[in-house]
Design a protein around this motif. Structure first.
Motif, mmCIF file in Angstrom:
data_model
loop_
_atom_site.group_PDB
_atom_site.id
_atom_site.type_symbol
_atom_site.label_atom_id
_atom_site.label_comp_id
_atom_site.label_asym_id
_atom_site.label_seq_id
_atom_site.Cartn_x
_atom_site.Cartn_y
_atom_site.Cartn_z
ATOM 1 N N HIS A 23 -0.380 3.089 -14.518
ATOM 2 C CA HIS A 23 0.067 4.474 -14.769
ATOM 3 C C HIS A 23 -0.709 5.071 -15.944
ATOM 4 N N CYS A 44 2.377 11.433 -12.229
ATOM 5 C CA CYS A 44 3.416 12.386 -12.657
ATOM 6 C C CYS A 44 3.193 13.795 -12.106
ATOM 7 N N HIS A 57 -2.955 8.747 -17.556
ATOM 8 C CA HIS A 57 -3.336 10.160 -17.494
ATOM 9 C C HIS A 57 -4.777 10.253 -17.978
#
Ligand code: ZN
Ligand code: CU
Length: 482
Positions: A61, A91, A63
């Motif tokens: 996970h 997300c 970004h």
């Protein structure tokens, strides 16, 4: 004659099985032999006696959509943790396929201002990765938010019409053809929270023909967390698609203990449809600052603020007192901004981390001025703090949660397992010494104990020298065969 032989390492192969001593030979970008290789010579040899060799870690996970475009030094935070592959586009937030000519609305701005929002197709993003390869491998998800902004032309404070949903679905389909591997939502965020379950199911119905995956930042991680888990499982079942529940947690004191229920729901659903989840090893979370959600019993520390950079690192409650304003109004004044929230319970964190389906994902925010320490320390923290100090699970289990389990969940072929024929994504570490050093006070301190990290057979990081500068990563895509 191999390119490289790593001799006498303790091998943890990523499957969860116990460590064994062996030599490992690498040729080009692949592992070519494992065993007693005393008879084999190599251009380069490393004596790894007393050290542990594992498949390179997969950060389930991230970004890092933009960070992977910014060169090898930018990825020090990952390579120094032994991470060789990152899942981007989580997300509901992905850098493609939408362009903005002004600062995008929160939370898309976690990835940067309009200068970074130039990829109006996934193909354009993939081309950029091919032209300037990343220092780690990337596995890309398409976020719901870019699709929504593009299809609804910014008028997003409502449910999408059938025509808009069809438009989003076509764009998602294109992106999956062009090398993306799945679809992510962030139903807790504006504007995705305006989307009903029906909208998401309709979009997710486009996944199965590509064998693509669905990941979600749940609609609610607090009072209504059970309903939100139920919704995610329903979407996966209906699509149908494998589901990953992102950074699973139960926030706010009145919800501590609910993970007993949510994990049981996940277990029951996993018997029928592939389900996974990821978690980071900390009891504080981090995201944009949301004035509607700040509350007196959850400490919030400012991670970044465009109008008030001088308040970075300070508690929102202090700032509110200084300004003589209620919390929500002080938060409003700091926007656009991000924060670290001390909102979780350690027992819950441990229960979730221990679950058999839980992968490790950092959820690190690489562009925050004062990031949550998970960006620099999540993986060594699991191996050092939780394995060696707390004894939450053993080392092969921890490595499995960072490698083999993650590769199987996301459908990443020939990575996440150390075996002959696999890609030489490797992490060499000292199990006695591995530790995270980043904390809330000094959140960008380098972890200790990762001796070296290889990406596709190329040495990318050495503890004594830092990043080598090689950018041997590439865009990888979901394989149906896993
Ligand atoms: Zn999230
Ligand atoms: Cu996230």
């Amino acid at each position: 004659m191999a390119d490289l032989i790593i001799r006498s390492a303790e091998i943890i192969d990523g499957t969860g099985k116990p460590a064994f001593a062996a030599d490992v030979a690498i040729d080009g970008e692949r592992v070519t032999a494992i065993g007693d290789l005393a008879g084999l010579s190599a251009r380069e040899q490393i004596d790894a006696e007393g050290l542990t060799l594992a498949p390179g870690f997969i950060d389930a996970h991230t970004h890092d959509d933009r960070a992977i475009l910014e060169g090898a030094p930018r990825m020090l935070c990952k390579l120094s943790q032994g991470i060789t592959t990152v899942v981007v586009g989580n997300c509901g937030i992905s850098l493609a396929p939408v362009a903005f000519d002004r600062r995008p609305p929160a939370p898309l701005d976690l990835l940067g201002d309009e200068r970074w929002w130039t990829f109006d197709s996934f193909a354009a993003y993939a081309e950029r990765l091919a032209a300037t390869p990343p220092a780690v491998n990337a596995y890309a998800l398409i976020g719901h938010m870019p699709l929504r902004y593009e299809a609804m032309r910014g008028d997003t404070a409502r449910a999408a019409t059938p025509a808009e949903i069809a438009h989003m679905k076509a764009r998602l389909d294109r992106a999956l053809e062009q090398g993306a591997s799945g679809f992510s939502t962030g139903l807790w965020y504006v504007p995705s929270k305006e989307a009903g379950t029906d909208e998401v199911i309709e979009l997710a119905r486009g996944l199965s023909k590509h064998g693509a995956i669905y990941t979600t930042h749940l609609r609610d991680e607090g009072d209504a967390v059970e309903a939100a888990v139920e919704e995610a499982l329903l979407i996966g079942r209906d699509a149908p698609a494998p589901v990953v529940i992102s950074h699973h947690k139960c926030t706010a004191p009145e919800n501590f203990g609910k993970s007993r229920t949510t994990l049981a729901m996940i277990d029951a659903a996993a018997a029928r449809n592939p389900v996974g989840l990821d978690a980071y090893p900390y009891s504080a979370s981090s995201t944009t600052l949301r004035p509607d959600l700040v509350r007196p019993n959850i400490r919030a520390c400012i991670a970044w603020s465009v109008p008030y950079p001088e308040f970075v690192g300070r508690d929102l409650a202090d700032i509110a007192r200084e300004w003589n304003l209620p919390l929500a109004e002080a938060a409003q004044r700091l926007l656009p901004a991000g924060a670290v929230y001390f909102s979780m319970d350690e027992g819950e964190v441990q229960r979730i981390l221990s679950h058999r389906l839980t992968m490790i994902g950092s959820d690190g925010l690489p562009h925050d001025e004062r990031p949550h320490p998970r960006l620099w320390g999540a993986f060594p923290r699991v191996l050092g703090h939780y394995v060696r100090e707390v004894g939450l699970f053993d080392l092969p289990t921890a490595v499995h949660k960072m490698t083999g389990l993650t590769a199987a969940t996301f459908g990443i072929a020939d990575r996440g397992v150390l075996r002959e024929g696999a890609y030489a994504d490797l992490a060499l570490f000292d199990a006695r010494r591995i530790a995270d050093r980043a904390d809330y006070d000094e959140p960008t301190r380098l972890s200790a104990g990762i001796i070296a990290t290889w990406v596709n057979g190329r040495l990318a990081y050495r503890e004594d020298r830092g990043v080598t500068g090689y950018c041997a990563g590439r865009l990888i895509r979901r394989s149906r065969l896993c």
